[in-house]
Design an enzyme around this catalytic site. Sequence first.
Site, PDB file in Angstrom:
ATOM      1  N   HIS A 265      71.941  64.739  35.969  1.00  0.00           N
ATOM      2  CA  HIS A 265      70.942  64.046  36.792  1.00  0.00           C
ATOM      3  C   HIS A 265      70.393  62.831  36.062  1.00  0.00           C
ATOM      4  CE1 HIS A 265      67.935  63.139  39.611  1.00  0.00           C
ATOM      5  NE2 HIS A 265      67.116  64.175  39.486  1.00  0.00           N
ATOM      6  N   HIS A 304      79.266  56.819  42.450  1.00  0.00           N
ATOM      7  CA  HIS A 304      78.000  57.513  42.706  1.00  0.00           C
ATOM      8  C   HIS A 304      78.226  58.598  43.741  1.00  0.00           C
ATOM      9  CE1 HIS A 304      73.767  58.217  43.748  1.00  0.00           C
ATOM     10  NE2 HIS A 304      73.466  57.613  42.620  1.00  0.00           N
ATOM     11  N   ASP A 362      73.089  53.105  36.684  1.00  0.00           N
ATOM     12  CA  ASP A 362      72.966  53.675  35.343  1.00  0.00           C
ATOM     13  C   ASP A 362      73.756  52.869  34.310  1.00  0.00           C
ATOM     14  OD1 ASP A 362      71.394  55.995  36.101  1.00  0.00           O
ATOM     15  OD2 ASP A 362      73.193  56.692  37.120  1.00  0.00           O
TER      16      ASP A 362
END
Length: 427
Positions: A265, A304, A362
């Site tokens: 996560h 993703h 990210d």
Amino acid sequence: MSKKATLHLEGHDPVELPVISGQLGSDVIDIRRLYADTGLFTFDPGFTSTASCESKITFIDGDKGLLYYRGYPIEQLAEHSDYLEVCYLLVFGKLPNAEEKEQFELGVLRHNMVHEQLTWFFRGFRRDAHPMSMMVGVIGALAAFYQDSLDISNPDHRRIAEYRIIAKIPTLAAMCYRYSKGLPFNYPRNNLSYTANFMHMMFAKPTEEYVVNPVLERALDRIFILHADHEQNASTSTVRLAGSSGANPFACIAAGIACLWGPAHGGANEAVLKMLDEIGDVSHVEEFMRGVKEKRYRLMGFGHRVYKNMDPRAKIMKKTCDEVLKELGLQDDPKFKLAMALEKIALEDPYFVERKLYPNVDFYSGIVLSAIGIPVSMFTVVFALARSVGWISHWHEMIADPHQKIGRPRQLYTGEQRRDFVAVEDR
């Protein structure tokens, strides 16, 4: 006329289930009476096909690459807003006017210090403790110091708890970093913006003046905005589930932080930097990408679970990443050249393009945080700081919902049937 779905079960009369439409996104089949009418539950590991709640906060369309906070596209907010204004939007459901914005910012500033006795908690942690382990502890401990905001049935208590969480998490996050480095804590300063204040508490030395670089401040503020909320993800669902029991808001946020700590996560941008370290040099990139295609290596920071198109946050962070590297003169830094080489292949190579393995938020945020000087161990802490407003907004929405019930998922039991106890000497 309202739509219905009809369920045909062997040995049962047809069961009609209402179909509910939201403002955007997929319709949902209302199965709340399914067990009462049929004696059956649904089976949905990970709840990936289940709407666990009704919410007005955030909308995501992964196929189209859309992310809206309270109806506002993330691209517009990242370009024109700042983090505290986005906090107001998420908490109150609308953008503030000038007076409301000023009053909200003053309210947050009034709560950014923590009780001095809370600083003693840090002495109980080892110096090499992970900052996230400290965050879970000290955020949960806030309930011991701010007992005047624990009555969740009192709207005033809920509101002051929300202000305190938004205001104090940057202070505590910076304290986790400073403690791990053996540095003295820096008190917050009310003449700085929310994000500049966090940078000051992180990096300022008592022996000299610290001047915040506006390019880096804006970049970090954008990271906060982009991570402020993301609908019913694992940590937000954890906050809601904890809150459904009537737990105090500080305990619920601590539960969210604990969930976020999981590498599946909140640790994605940390994994990006570890991957870059493992690749080592730009000359190894082509071999590494070949290994990815052959399933020998795992490519972190690309693709993703939700977005089947390019992550809309990634487009914003790419621009921010370029600005930060240019500002700091790091375009030729070996690690960042390596990252840009990975990006180029992922955006041009048919293997990655066809599979839509685009760089995600990210990938870029990890590069930006590293360039700013935030260590890898603090990446998830920064994520928690940013996401705290989303968590508290969902918590408030859930508590105020008259249909809210304590969370109680069901199960498919596959264990032993009834067995009788046998005395130990007879086994």
